[in-house]
Design a protein around this motif. Structure first.
Motif: not given
Length: 257
Positions: A199-223
């Protein structure tokens, strides 16, 4: 006139829809109970990887044990072997009693042999690549075992494995290791240490953001790498709007409170 100033979406609608469909495929087939109750967004920090190591082999073992634990796959018949010991093998047949992942995953039909996997010694100085490589391997094993093709069919298996690795909680490392910059010191760059991303960077980031949304993630962006944070923020905004306007019961059922 106003359409001229409408922001361009991060991905084309068809690409975005494939990632959403792949997330739903993961929810339906790869133990959503473990995902909702136990999956956490794994970060490249001492909190998640506190082990001290004194050799490449020890590092590979410790990292693999952590990755398989966070993925909920410690009960799986997977054995880490040295690169020179890895030989072609037929994927063994085995069966779990109830859950696929976590403490409830109990083998009731053990395999005739373990699934042997290995590691890339060049990644000793790029531990995020090592983590992402292991996560991708575990995702591939999950797909082979379950035997349900992802959206798009067998031609999308490699991309689906990357997306599933994000679903397992490794989206930060998956995003950070799609592409490695050569940097200013040519002698420090080792192309053999990079993982093979599908997957490209953008596709991977979108998928990570999708998972993060459902996990109510507040920390991963800074990493995330600095140049990925803007994409992640934009993906979060688009995903929130998509889910709020969706009629899909699976997406609505796992919305964060």
């Amino acid at each position: 006139m106003l359409a001229l100033f409408k922001p361009k979406p991060l991905l084309a609608e068809q690409e975005q829809q494939w990632l959403i469909d792949t997330f739903i495929w993961a929810v339906e087939n790869f133990d959503v109970e473990f995902f909702t109750q136990h999956t956490q967004i794994t970060l490249p920090t001492v909190e998640f990887f506190p082990d001290s190591v004194s050799s490449i082999e020890e590092m590979a073992t410790k990292v693999f044990n952590r990755v398989s634990s966070y993925a909920g796959m410690t009960a799986w018949p997977i054995q880490l072997v040295a690169p020179q010991q890895l030989t072609p093998q037929v994927f063994p047949q085995f069966k779990f009693s109830q859950q696929l992942r976590g403490e409830g995953a109990k083998l009731i039909v053990p395999p005739s042999q373990a699934i042997n996997i290995s590691f890339n010694p060049n990644q000793v100085n790029q531990p995020q690549d090592l983590v992402a490589s292991f996560a991708g391997t575990l995702a591939t094993i999950l797909i082979h075992h379950v035997g349900v093709l992802p959206p798009g069919g067998k031609d999308y298996l490699a991309q689906a494995a990357d997306a599933l690795a994000c679903f397992l909680g490794f989206g930060v490392m998956m995003s950070n290791t799609v592409y490695q910059f050569k940097g200013g010191c040519g002698s420090c760059y080792n192309p053999y240490a990079n993982r093979e991303a599908s997957l490209s960077e953008t596709h991977t980031v979108f998928m990570h953001a999708l998972v993060s949304y459902f996990k109510n993630d507040k920390r991963s962006k800074q990493h995330l790498k600095p140049h990925l944070r803007g994409q992640f923020k934009k993906a979060q905004k688009e995903i929130k709007a998509l889910v709020n306007n969706s009629a899909n019961p699976l997406l609505l059922a796992y919305m964060p409170n």
